[in-house]
Design a protein around this motif. Sequence first.
Motif, PDB file in Angstrom:
ATOM      1  N   ARG A   2     -81.405  83.257 -63.603  1.00 31.29           N
ATOM      2  CA  ARG A   2     -81.498  84.629 -63.132  1.00 31.29           C
ATOM      3  C   ARG A   2     -80.233  85.377 -63.545  1.00 31.29           C
ATOM      4  NH1 ARG A   2     -85.185  86.719 -60.321  1.00 31.29           N
ATOM      5  NH2 ARG A   2     -86.004  84.649 -59.866  1.00 31.29           N
ATOM      6  N   GLN A  38     -88.839  88.567 -65.402  1.00 32.54           N
ATOM      7  CA  GLN A  38     -88.789  88.383 -63.953  1.00 32.54           C
ATOM      8  C   GLN A  38     -87.430  87.863 -63.485  1.00 32.54           C
ATOM      9  OE1 GLN A  38     -91.479  87.325 -65.827  1.00 32.54           O
ATOM     10  NE2 GLN A  38     -92.652  89.145 -65.180  1.00 32.54           N
ATOM     11  N   HIS A  39     -86.660  87.306 -64.441  1.00 27.61           N
ATOM     12  CA  HIS A  39     -85.346  86.773 -64.104  1.00 27.61           C
ATOM     13  C   HIS A  39     -84.241  87.820 -64.254  1.00 27.61           C
ATOM     14  CE1 HIS A  39     -87.181  82.702 -65.348  1.00 27.61           C
ATOM     15  NE2 HIS A  39     -87.079  82.719 -64.038  1.00 27.61           N
ATOM     16  N   GLN A  41     -82.439  91.520 -63.522  1.00 27.86           N
ATOM     17  CA  GLN A  41     -82.345  92.636 -62.590  1.00 27.86           C
ATOM     18  C   GLN A  41     -81.205  93.554 -63.023  1.00 27.86           C
ATOM     19  OE1 GLN A  41     -82.645  90.034 -58.830  1.00 27.86           O
ATOM     20  NE2 GLN A  41     -83.706  91.905 -58.239  1.00 27.86           N
ATOM     21  N   GLU A  67     -80.230  90.506 -50.134  1.00 28.68           N
ATOM     22  CA  GLU A  67     -81.620  90.953 -50.000  1.00 28.68           C
ATOM     23  C   GLU A  67     -82.476  90.599 -51.218  1.00 28.68           C
ATOM     24  OE1 GLU A  67     -83.090  92.580 -47.329  1.00 28.68           O
ATOM     25  OE2 GLU A  67     -81.239  92.035 -46.284  1.00 28.68           O
ATOM     26  N   GLU A  68     -81.898  90.699 -52.428  1.00 33.14           N
ATOM     27  CA  GLU A  68     -82.705  90.607 -53.642  1.00 33.14           C
ATOM     28  C   GLU A  68     -82.493  89.337 -54.466  1.00 33.14           C
ATOM     29  OE1 GLU A  68     -84.971  92.804 -54.328  1.00 33.14           O
ATOM     30  OE2 GLU A  68     -84.440  94.247 -52.759  1.00 33.14           O
ATOM     31  N   ILE A  69     -81.325  88.715 -54.352  1.00 35.04           N
ATOM     32  CA  ILE A  69     -81.018  87.570 -55.216  1.00 35.04           C
ATOM     33  C   ILE A  69     -81.153  86.242 -54.489  1.00 35.04           C
ATOM     34  CG2 ILE A  69     -79.290  86.500 -56.711  1.00 35.04           C
ATOM     35  CD1 ILE A  69     -80.337  89.116 -57.777  1.00 35.04           C
ATOM     36  N   PRO A  71     -82.744  85.161 -51.834  1.00 38.18           N
ATOM     37  CA  PRO A  71     -84.072  84.652 -51.485  1.00 38.18           C
ATOM     38  C   PRO A  71     -84.857  84.114 -52.695  1.00 38.18           C
ATOM     39  CG  PRO A  71     -83.661  86.762 -50.412  1.00 38.18           C
ATOM     40  CD  PRO A  71     -82.575  86.576 -51.416  1.00 38.18           C
ATOM     41  N   ARG A  72     -84.464  84.502 -53.897  1.00 36.46           N
ATOM     42  CA  ARG A  72     -85.208  84.087 -55.087  1.00 36.46           C
ATOM     43  C   ARG A  72     -84.583  82.881 -55.787  1.00 36.46           C
ATOM     44  NH1 ARG A  72     -86.541  90.047 -57.830  1.00 36.46           N
ATOM     45  NH2 ARG A  72     -87.281  91.024 -55.903  1.00 36.46           N
ATOM     46  N   LEU A  73     -83.458  82.428 -55.308  1.00 36.44           N
ATOM     47  CA  LEU A  73     -82.801  81.281 -55.924  1.00 36.44           C
ATOM     48  C   LEU A  73     -83.346  79.986 -55.345  1.00 36.44           C
ATOM     49  CD1 LEU A  73     -79.045  82.434 -55.954  1.00 36.44           C
ATOM     50  CD2 LEU A  73     -80.697  82.535 -57.833  1.00 36.44           C
ATOM     51  N   GLY A  74     -83.559  79.006 -56.228  1.00 33.14           N
ATOM     52  CA  GLY A  74     -84.007  77.704 -55.782  1.00 33.14           C
ATOM     53  C   GLY A  74     -82.843  76.893 -55.235  1.00 33.14           C
ATOM     54  N   GLU A  77     -79.450  76.501 -57.086  1.00 34.52           N
ATOM     55  CA  GLU A  77     -79.462  77.458 -58.210  1.00 34.52           C
ATOM     56  C   GLU A  77     -78.455  78.576 -57.946  1.00 34.52           C
ATOM     57  OE1 GLU A  77     -82.601  80.305 -60.713  1.00 34.52           O
ATOM     58  OE2 GLU A  77     -83.216  79.336 -58.838  1.00 34.52           O
TER      59      GLU A  77
END
Length: 473
Positions: A2, A38-39, A41, A67-69, A71-74, A77
Amino acid sequence: MRVVFVHGWSVIHTNTYGGLPKALADLADQHGLEITTQHLQLAKYVSFADEVTVEDIARGMEHAVREEILPRLGPGERFACITHSTGGPVVREWIHVFHQQDLRRCPLSHLIMLAPANHGSALAQLGKGRISRLKSLVTEGVEPGTGVLNWLELGSDASWALNEAWLDYDYAAARFFPVVLSGQTIDRKFYDNLNSYTGEPGSDGVVRLTAANLNYGLLELAQNGRQLELKMRRRSVTSAFGVLPGQAHSGKELGIMRSINTRNAPGHPTVEWVFRSLKIKTAPQYRKLITDLKVLTDETQKAEKETTESGLFLRKRTFRTSRYCMLVIRIRDDRGTQLNDYEVLFTAGPDYNPNHLPPGFFVDRQRNKINPGKLTYYLDFDCLANWFGRSEIRDHFGVKVVVRPNSGFAFYDMAEFQGTFSGLRELFDVNETLMMDITMHRTVTEGVFRLTNDLTPQKFSKQKPGETLPDDI
Protein backbone atom coordinates in the motif's frame (compact mmCIF):
# COMPACT_ATOMS: atom_id res chain seq x y z
CA MET A 1 2.10 -2.97 -1.03
CA ARG A 2 0.00 0.00 0.00
CA VAL A 3 1.42 3.36 -1.10
CA VAL A 4 0.33 6.83 0.04
CA PHE A 5 1.32 9.91 -1.96
CA VAL A 6 1.79 13.17 -0.06
CA HIS A 7 2.08 16.37 -2.10
CA GLY A 8 3.98 19.58 -1.45
CA TRP A 9 3.11 23.03 -0.23
CA SER A 10 0.36 25.23 -1.75
CA VAL A 11 -0.98 22.38 -3.93
CA ILE A 12 -4.71 22.42 -4.66
CA HIS A 13 -5.06 19.64 -7.26
CA THR A 14 -4.08 15.97 -7.30
CA ASN A 15 -2.69 16.35 -10.81
CA THR A 16 0.47 17.45 -9.01
CA TYR A 17 1.36 13.75 -8.72
CA GLY A 18 1.67 13.51 -12.48
CA GLY A 19 1.78 10.01 -13.91
CA LEU A 20 3.72 8.47 -11.02
CA PRO A 21 0.75 6.73 -9.32
CA LYS A 22 -0.35 5.15 -12.61
CA ALA A 23 3.23 4.18 -13.43
CA LEU A 24 3.51 2.29 -10.13
CA ALA A 25 0.30 0.39 -10.83
CA ASP A 26 1.18 -0.36 -14.47
CA LEU A 27 4.82 -1.38 -13.96
CA ALA A 28 4.72 -3.02 -10.53
CA ASP A 29 4.64 -6.57 -11.91
CA GLN A 30 7.81 -5.95 -13.92
CA HIS A 31 9.59 -4.97 -10.70
CA GLY A 32 8.27 -7.86 -8.61
CA LEU A 33 5.89 -5.76 -6.53
CA GLU A 34 2.17 -6.07 -5.96
CA ILE A 35 0.71 -2.59 -6.36
CA THR A 36 -2.72 -1.94 -7.84
CA THR A 37 -4.86 1.15 -8.00
CA GLN A 38 -6.63 -0.15 -4.89
CA HIS A 39 -3.29 0.05 -3.08
CA LEU A 40 -2.73 3.72 -3.96
CA GLN A 41 -4.05 6.68 -2.03
CA LEU A 42 -3.47 10.36 -2.77
CA ALA A 43 -3.23 12.87 0.04
CA LYS A 44 -5.08 16.18 -0.07
CA TYR A 45 -3.97 18.46 2.74
CA VAL A 46 -4.41 22.19 3.29
CA SER A 47 -1.23 24.26 3.28
CA PHE A 48 -2.55 27.56 1.94
CA ALA A 49 -4.44 28.67 5.08
CA ASP A 50 -2.34 30.96 7.28
CA GLU A 51 -3.42 29.33 10.53
CA VAL A 52 -2.28 25.84 9.51
CA THR A 53 1.17 24.66 10.63
CA VAL A 54 3.22 21.62 9.65
CA GLU A 55 2.41 20.02 12.99
CA ASP A 56 -1.32 20.64 12.36
CA ILE A 57 -1.01 18.78 9.07
CA ALA A 58 0.86 15.96 10.81
CA ARG A 59 -2.00 15.61 13.28
CA GLY A 60 -4.43 15.53 10.39
CA MET A 61 -2.33 12.81 8.77
CA GLU A 62 -2.50 10.72 11.95
CA HIS A 63 -6.29 10.84 11.85
CA ALA A 64 -6.34 9.88 8.17
CA VAL A 65 -3.91 7.00 8.77
CA ARG A 66 -6.06 5.66 11.61
CA GLU A 67 -9.26 5.95 9.56
CA GLU A 68 -8.10 5.02 6.05
CA ILE A 69 -4.82 3.08 6.23
CA LEU A 70 -4.57 0.99 9.39
CA PRO A 71 -7.92 -0.81 8.88
CA ARG A 72 -6.74 -1.96 5.44
CA LEU A 73 -3.37 -3.33 6.51
CA GLY A 74 -2.97 -7.05 7.06
CA PRO A 75 -1.17 -8.61 10.04
CA GLY A 76 2.41 -7.34 10.15
CA GLU A 77 1.85 -5.20 7.02
CA ARG A 78 3.12 -1.65 6.79
CA PHE A 79 2.63 1.05 4.18
CA ALA A 80 4.95 3.27 2.13
CA CYS A 81 4.89 7.02 1.51
CA ILE A 82 6.07 8.86 -1.58
CA THR A 83 6.27 12.59 -0.97
CA HIS A 84 7.12 15.68 -2.94
CA SER A 85 8.71 18.87 -1.58
CA THR A 86 7.08 19.90 1.72
CA GLY A 87 5.39 16.51 1.89
CA GLY A 88 8.70 15.11 3.15
CA PRO A 89 8.85 17.31 6.29
CA VAL A 90 5.11 16.73 6.85
CA VAL A 91 5.54 12.95 7.06
CA ARG A 92 8.74 13.30 9.10
CA GLU A 93 6.85 15.54 11.55
CA TRP A 94 4.09 12.92 11.75
CA ILE A 95 6.67 10.26 12.58
CA HIS A 96 8.27 12.49 15.21
CA VAL A 97 5.01 13.49 16.91
CA PHE A 98 3.40 10.05 16.99
CA HIS A 99 6.17 7.45 16.73
CA GLN A 100 9.39 8.94 18.08
CA GLN A 101 9.26 6.77 21.21
CA ASP A 102 9.49 3.54 19.23
CA LEU A 103 10.15 3.81 15.51
CA ARG A 104 9.81 0.02 15.22
CA ARG A 105 6.08 0.31 15.91
CA CYS A 106 5.57 2.93 13.19
CA PRO A 107 3.27 1.53 10.45
CA LEU A 108 5.44 3.22 7.81
CA SER A 109 8.21 1.11 6.26
CA HIS A 110 9.39 3.28 3.33
CA LEU A 111 9.57 7.07 3.07
CA ILE A 112 10.63 8.09 -0.44
CA MET A 113 11.01 11.85 -0.59
CA LEU A 114 11.21 13.60 -3.96
CA ALA A 115 12.93 17.01 -3.72
CA PRO A 116 12.08 17.42 -0.03
CA ALA A 117 12.71 20.67 1.80
CA ASN A 118 14.08 18.91 4.89
CA HIS A 119 16.16 21.94 5.88
CA GLY A 120 13.84 24.48 4.24
CA SER A 121 14.01 26.53 1.06
CA ALA A 122 15.71 29.84 0.31
CA LEU A 123 12.55 30.92 -1.51
CA ALA A 124 10.39 30.81 1.63
CA GLN A 125 11.72 34.15 2.89
CA LEU A 126 10.33 36.09 -0.05
CA GLY A 127 7.00 36.57 1.63
CA LYS A 128 3.50 35.68 0.57
CA GLY A 129 3.04 38.42 -2.00
CA ARG A 130 6.19 37.71 -3.99
CA ILE A 131 5.93 33.93 -3.72
CA SER A 132 2.34 33.95 -4.95
CA ARG A 133 3.50 35.06 -8.39
CA LEU A 134 6.16 32.36 -8.78
CA LYS A 135 4.44 29.89 -11.08
CA SER A 136 7.00 27.23 -10.17
CA LEU A 137 5.47 27.12 -6.69
CA VAL A 138 1.90 28.34 -6.65
CA THR A 139 -0.95 27.70 -9.06
CA GLU A 140 -4.25 29.42 -9.74
CA GLY A 141 -3.47 32.45 -7.60
CA VAL A 142 -3.63 30.66 -4.25
CA GLU A 143 -1.74 32.51 -1.54
CA PRO A 144 0.63 30.18 0.34
CA GLY A 145 -0.09 29.91 4.06
CA THR A 146 2.32 31.59 6.43
CA GLY A 147 2.09 28.73 8.94
CA VAL A 148 3.81 26.33 6.56
CA LEU A 149 5.92 29.08 5.02
CA ASN A 150 7.44 29.85 8.42
CA TRP A 151 8.56 26.23 8.78
CA LEU A 152 10.13 26.29 5.33
CA GLU A 153 12.23 29.39 5.92
CA LEU A 154 15.90 28.46 6.22
CA GLY A 155 16.95 28.11 9.85
CA SER A 156 13.42 28.01 11.27
CA ASP A 157 13.08 26.87 14.87
CA ALA A 158 10.66 24.12 13.81
CA SER A 159 12.93 22.62 11.15
CA TRP A 160 15.91 22.81 13.52
CA ALA A 161 13.97 20.95 16.23
CA LEU A 162 12.83 18.23 13.83
CA ASN A 163 16.27 17.69 12.34
CA GLU A 164 17.92 17.65 15.76
CA ALA A 165 15.43 15.02 16.94
CA TRP A 166 16.03 12.85 13.87
CA LEU A 167 19.73 12.58 14.69
CA ASP A 168 18.79 9.85 17.17
CA TYR A 169 16.81 7.69 14.76
CA ASP A 170 18.25 4.27 13.94
CA TYR A 171 16.59 3.45 10.64
CA ALA A 172 17.96 -0.06 10.09
CA ALA A 173 17.03 -1.28 13.59
CA ALA A 174 13.43 -0.19 12.96
CA ARG A 175 13.35 -1.62 9.43
CA PHE A 176 12.42 1.85 8.28
CA PHE A 177 13.95 3.00 5.00
CA PRO A 178 14.04 6.74 4.17
CA VAL A 179 15.21 7.73 0.68
CA VAL A 180 15.80 11.21 -0.72
CA LEU A 181 15.76 11.66 -4.52
CA SER A 182 16.37 15.14 -5.87
CA GLY A 183 17.68 16.97 -8.93
CA GLN A 184 19.83 19.97 -9.77
CA THR A 185 18.39 20.96 -13.12
CA ILE A 186 16.88 24.42 -13.56
CA ASP A 187 13.77 24.70 -15.71
CA ARG A 188 14.23 28.13 -17.28
CA LYS A 189 10.49 28.37 -17.94
CA PHE A 190 10.07 28.94 -14.21
CA TYR A 191 13.06 31.24 -13.78
CA ASP A 192 12.22 34.58 -12.19
CA ASN A 193 14.58 37.34 -13.27
CA LEU A 194 13.87 39.25 -10.07
CA ASN A 195 14.75 36.32 -7.84
CA SER A 196 18.00 34.49 -8.47
CA TYR A 197 17.07 31.66 -6.09
CA THR A 198 14.90 30.16 -8.85
CA GLY A 199 18.08 29.56 -10.84
CA GLU A 200 20.46 28.86 -7.98
CA PRO A 201 23.21 26.35 -8.78
CA GLY A 202 23.12 23.19 -6.71
CA SER A 203 19.32 23.36 -6.48
CA ASP A 204 16.33 22.26 -8.53
CA GLY A 205 15.03 25.82 -8.71
CA VAL A 206 13.25 25.58 -5.35
CA VAL A 207 15.17 23.31 -2.96
CA ARG A 208 18.94 23.03 -2.60
CA LEU A 209 20.44 19.55 -2.61
CA THR A 210 21.99 20.41 0.74
CA ALA A 211 18.53 21.24 2.13
CA ALA A 212 16.98 18.04 0.78
CA ASN A 213 19.64 15.66 2.09
CA LEU A 214 18.92 13.77 5.32
CA ASN A 215 22.64 13.22 5.89
CA TYR A 216 23.81 16.08 8.12
CA GLY A 217 25.69 16.90 11.30
CA LEU A 218 25.40 18.96 14.46
CA LEU A 219 28.27 20.83 16.12
CA GLU A 220 27.79 22.47 19.53
CA LEU A 221 30.21 25.21 20.60
CA ALA A 222 30.20 27.18 23.85
CA GLN A 223 32.20 30.28 24.72
CA ASN A 224 34.98 30.06 27.30
CA GLY A 225 36.88 33.31 27.43
CA ARG A 226 37.84 34.20 23.88
CA GLN A 227 37.47 30.64 22.62
CA LEU A 228 34.50 28.65 21.36
CA GLU A 229 35.04 25.21 22.84
CA LEU A 230 33.68 22.01 21.36
CA LYS A 231 30.88 20.61 23.51
CA MET A 232 29.28 18.02 21.28
CA ARG A 233 29.50 16.64 17.75
CA ARG A 234 26.88 14.39 16.27
CA ARG A 235 26.13 13.02 12.83
CA SER A 236 22.94 11.52 11.47
CA VAL A 237 22.73 7.84 10.65
CA THR A 238 23.66 7.42 6.99
CA SER A 239 20.58 7.43 4.77
CA ALA A 240 19.96 7.01 1.05
CA PHE A 241 20.41 10.14 -1.04
CA GLY A 242 20.55 10.40 -4.81
CA VAL A 243 20.74 13.17 -7.42
CA LEU A 244 18.69 12.15 -10.44
CA PRO A 245 19.82 13.37 -13.88
CA GLY A 246 17.86 16.11 -15.62
CA GLN A 247 15.27 16.65 -12.88
CA ALA A 248 13.86 19.99 -11.72
CA HIS A 249 11.54 20.66 -8.82
CA SER A 250 8.32 20.97 -10.79
CA GLY A 251 6.82 21.28 -14.24
CA LYS A 252 5.43 18.88 -16.84
CA GLU A 253 8.70 18.70 -18.79
CA LEU A 254 11.41 18.42 -16.14
CA GLY A 255 9.60 18.07 -12.82
CA ILE A 256 10.89 15.17 -10.75
CA MET A 257 7.31 13.91 -10.33
CA ARG A 258 5.03 15.94 -12.59
CA SER A 259 6.99 15.08 -15.77
CA ILE A 260 6.16 11.36 -15.55
CA ASN A 261 3.62 10.18 -18.11
CA THR A 262 2.51 6.93 -19.76
CA ARG A 263 5.02 7.30 -22.57
CA ASN A 264 8.19 8.00 -20.59
CA ALA A 265 7.44 6.14 -17.37
CA PRO A 266 9.37 2.92 -18.20
CA GLY A 267 12.63 4.85 -18.62
CA HIS A 268 12.06 7.74 -16.24
CA PRO A 269 14.78 7.95 -13.56
CA THR A 270 12.28 8.81 -10.83
CA VAL A 271 10.19 5.74 -11.60
CA GLU A 272 13.26 3.51 -11.71
CA TRP A 273 14.65 4.62 -8.36
CA VAL A 274 11.26 4.71 -6.64
CA PHE A 275 10.80 1.05 -7.54
CA ARG A 276 14.32 0.20 -6.41
CA SER A 277 13.61 1.92 -3.12
CA LEU A 278 10.26 0.21 -2.55
CA LYS A 279 11.90 -3.21 -2.99
CA ILE A 280 14.20 -2.70 0.01
CA LYS A 281 13.35 -5.08 2.85
CA THR A 282 16.56 -5.54 4.83
CA ALA A 283 19.40 -3.45 6.24
CA PRO A 284 21.99 -4.93 3.81
CA GLN A 285 19.72 -4.09 0.87
CA TYR A 286 19.36 -0.56 2.21
CA ARG A 287 23.13 -0.17 2.52
CA LYS A 288 23.45 -1.34 -1.09
CA LEU A 289 20.90 1.27 -2.16
CA ILE A 290 22.90 3.96 -0.34
CA THR A 291 26.02 2.94 -2.26
CA ASP A 292 24.23 2.74 -5.61
CA LEU A 293 22.67 6.18 -5.17
CA LYS A 294 26.04 7.65 -4.25
CA VAL A 295 27.47 6.30 -7.51
CA LEU A 296 24.50 7.79 -9.38
CA THR A 297 24.99 11.14 -7.62
CA ASP A 298 28.67 11.27 -8.56
CA GLU A 299 27.85 10.42 -12.17
CA THR A 300 25.03 12.97 -12.38
CA GLN A 301 27.01 15.83 -10.87
CA LYS A 302 30.01 15.07 -13.05
CA ALA A 303 27.84 15.01 -16.19
CA GLU A 304 25.93 18.16 -15.22
CA LYS A 305 28.95 20.17 -14.18
CA GLU A 306 28.57 22.30 -17.30
CA THR A 307 25.40 23.22 -19.15
CA THR A 308 25.06 25.39 -22.23
CA GLU A 309 21.96 27.39 -23.04
CA SER A 310 21.00 29.52 -26.00
CA GLY A 311 17.85 30.90 -27.52
CA LEU A 312 16.30 33.44 -29.85
CA PHE A 313 16.97 36.31 -27.44
CA LEU A 314 19.67 34.62 -25.38
CA ARG A 315 23.30 34.52 -26.35
CA LYS A 316 25.00 31.17 -25.98
CA ARG A 317 26.16 30.81 -22.39
CA THR A 318 27.88 28.04 -20.47
CA PHE A 319 26.99 27.62 -16.80
CA ARG A 320 29.38 25.83 -14.47
CA THR A 321 27.79 24.03 -11.54
CA SER A 322 29.94 23.31 -8.54
CA ARG A 323 28.93 21.20 -5.53
CA TYR A 324 27.83 22.90 -2.36
CA CYS A 325 27.35 22.61 1.39
CA MET A 326 25.24 24.56 3.85
CA LEU A 327 25.81 25.79 7.40
CA VAL A 328 22.80 26.60 9.58
CA ILE A 329 24.03 28.56 12.60
CA ARG A 330 22.06 29.17 15.80
CA ILE A 331 23.44 31.83 18.17
CA ARG A 332 22.18 32.16 21.76
CA ASP A 333 23.68 33.18 25.04
CA ASP A 334 24.14 31.03 28.14
CA ARG A 335 20.82 32.34 29.50
CA GLY A 336 18.95 30.96 26.49
CA THR A 337 18.34 34.36 24.92
CA GLN A 338 18.43 34.57 21.14
CA LEU A 339 20.98 37.08 19.90
CA ASN A 340 20.08 39.44 17.08
CA ASP A 341 23.00 41.85 16.70
CA TYR A 342 26.05 39.83 15.71
CA GLU A 343 28.55 39.02 12.98
CA VAL A 344 29.90 35.63 11.95
CA LEU A 345 33.20 35.44 10.10
CA PHE A 346 34.92 32.40 8.65
CA THR A 347 38.68 32.23 9.07
CA ALA A 348 41.57 30.22 7.65
CA GLY A 349 45.34 30.06 7.54
CA PRO A 350 47.83 29.64 10.39
CA ASP A 351 46.62 32.86 12.04
CA TYR A 352 42.93 32.17 11.35
CA ASN A 353 42.44 35.23 9.21
CA PRO A 354 39.16 35.96 7.34
CA ASN A 355 41.25 37.09 4.35
CA HIS A 356 42.91 33.70 3.90
CA LEU A 357 39.89 31.90 2.46
CA PRO A 358 39.69 31.11 -1.26
CA PRO A 359 37.86 33.59 -3.52
CA GLY A 360 34.44 32.38 -4.58
CA PHE A 361 33.78 30.04 -1.64
CA PHE A 362 30.89 32.18 -0.36
CA VAL A 363 27.63 31.89 -2.33
CA ASP A 364 24.76 33.13 -0.16
CA ARG A 365 23.78 34.14 3.37
CA GLN A 366 20.24 34.36 4.71
CA ARG A 367 19.06 35.35 8.19
CA ASN A 368 15.80 33.92 9.49
CA LYS A 369 13.18 36.67 9.77
CA ILE A 370 11.30 35.24 12.73
CA ASN A 371 14.40 34.26 14.69
CA PRO A 372 17.29 36.53 13.65
CA GLY A 373 19.57 34.38 15.80
CA LYS A 374 19.55 31.84 12.97
CA LEU A 375 21.89 32.39 10.02
CA THR A 376 22.27 30.11 6.99
CA TYR A 377 25.37 30.12 4.80
CA TYR A 378 25.53 28.47 1.37
CA LEU A 379 29.13 27.64 0.46
CA ASP A 380 30.97 26.22 -2.55
CA PHE A 381 32.17 22.89 -1.20
CA ASP A 382 34.42 22.11 -4.16
CA CYS A 383 36.11 25.48 -3.83
CA LEU A 384 36.84 24.87 -0.15
CA ALA A 385 37.88 21.24 -0.60
CA ASN A 386 40.27 22.10 -3.44
CA TRP A 387 41.73 24.97 -1.43
CA PHE A 388 42.37 22.98 1.72
CA GLY A 389 43.51 20.01 -0.34
CA ARG A 390 46.50 21.93 -1.73
CA SER A 391 49.77 20.83 -0.16
CA GLU A 392 50.93 24.39 0.52
CA ILE A 393 47.70 25.36 2.34
CA ARG A 394 47.44 24.49 6.01
CA ASP A 395 44.24 22.78 7.13
CA HIS A 396 43.02 25.64 9.33
CA PHE A 397 39.35 26.63 9.26
CA GLY A 398 37.51 28.51 11.95
CA VAL A 399 34.57 30.70 12.94
CA LYS A 400 34.73 34.06 14.71
CA VAL A 401 31.62 35.51 16.38
CA VAL A 402 31.22 39.15 17.40
CA VAL A 403 28.07 40.04 19.38
CA ARG A 404 26.85 43.46 20.39
CA PRO A 405 26.78 45.07 22.89
CA ASN A 406 30.47 44.43 23.45
CA SER A 407 30.83 46.84 26.38
CA GLY A 408 28.78 48.34 29.22
CA PHE A 409 27.06 46.87 32.25
CA ALA A 410 26.21 43.67 30.33
CA PHE A 411 28.03 42.63 27.19
CA TYR A 412 29.59 39.87 25.09
CA ASP A 413 33.25 39.30 24.29
CA MET A 414 34.35 38.20 20.86
CA ALA A 415 34.96 34.44 20.62
CA GLU A 416 36.28 32.11 17.94
CA PHE A 417 36.54 28.45 17.12
CA GLN A 418 39.87 27.43 15.64
CA GLY A 419 39.51 24.08 13.97
CA THR A 420 40.22 22.33 10.69
CA PHE A 421 38.22 21.83 7.54
CA SER A 422 39.00 18.11 7.61
CA GLY A 423 37.63 17.95 11.15
CA LEU A 424 34.35 19.53 10.11
CA ARG A 425 34.10 17.13 7.19
CA GLU A 426 33.66 14.32 9.69
CA LEU A 427 30.27 15.86 10.46
CA PHE A 428 29.14 16.79 6.97
CA ASP A 429 30.18 16.36 3.36
CA VAL A 430 29.37 17.59 -0.12
CA ASN A 431 25.63 18.18 -0.74
CA GLU A 432 25.05 18.20 3.03
CA THR A 433 24.19 20.57 5.88
CA LEU A 434 26.01 21.25 9.14
CA MET A 435 23.95 22.63 12.02
CA MET A 436 26.23 24.77 14.20
CA ASP A 437 24.86 25.60 17.66
CA ILE A 438 26.85 28.44 19.27
CA THR A 439 26.38 29.57 22.88
CA MET A 440 27.92 32.92 23.85
CA HIS A 441 28.67 33.97 27.44
CA ARG A 442 26.81 37.04 28.70
CA THR A 443 29.05 39.07 30.99
CA VAL A 444 27.42 41.17 33.71
CA THR A 445 29.36 43.65 35.86
CA GLU A 446 28.91 44.42 39.55
CA GLY A 447 28.11 48.00 38.60
CA VAL A 448 24.62 46.96 37.53
CA PHE A 449 23.58 46.56 41.20
CA ARG A 450 25.29 48.14 44.23
CA LEU A 451 24.47 48.79 47.90
CA THR A 452 25.38 51.84 49.96
CA ASN A 453 25.35 52.85 53.67
CA ASP A 454 25.02 56.51 52.76
CA LEU A 455 21.42 57.49 53.47
CA THR A 456 21.89 60.95 51.96
CA PRO A 457 19.80 61.27 48.77
CA GLN A 458 22.12 60.91 45.81
CA LYS A 459 21.94 60.49 42.06
CA PHE A 460 23.52 57.34 40.60
CA SER A 461 22.66 57.56 36.89
CA LYS A 462 26.35 58.00 36.10
CA GLN A 463 27.31 54.79 37.85
CA LYS A 464 30.01 52.97 35.89
CA PRO A 465 30.51 49.26 35.22
CA GLY A 466 32.77 47.51 37.72
CA GLU A 467 34.32 44.08 37.92
CA THR A 468 32.56 41.26 36.15
CA LEU A 469 30.29 39.03 38.23
CA PRO A 470 31.49 35.46 39.03
CA ASP A 471 30.33 32.73 36.66
CA ASP A 472 28.21 31.07 39.38
CA ILE A 473 25.91 34.10 39.53
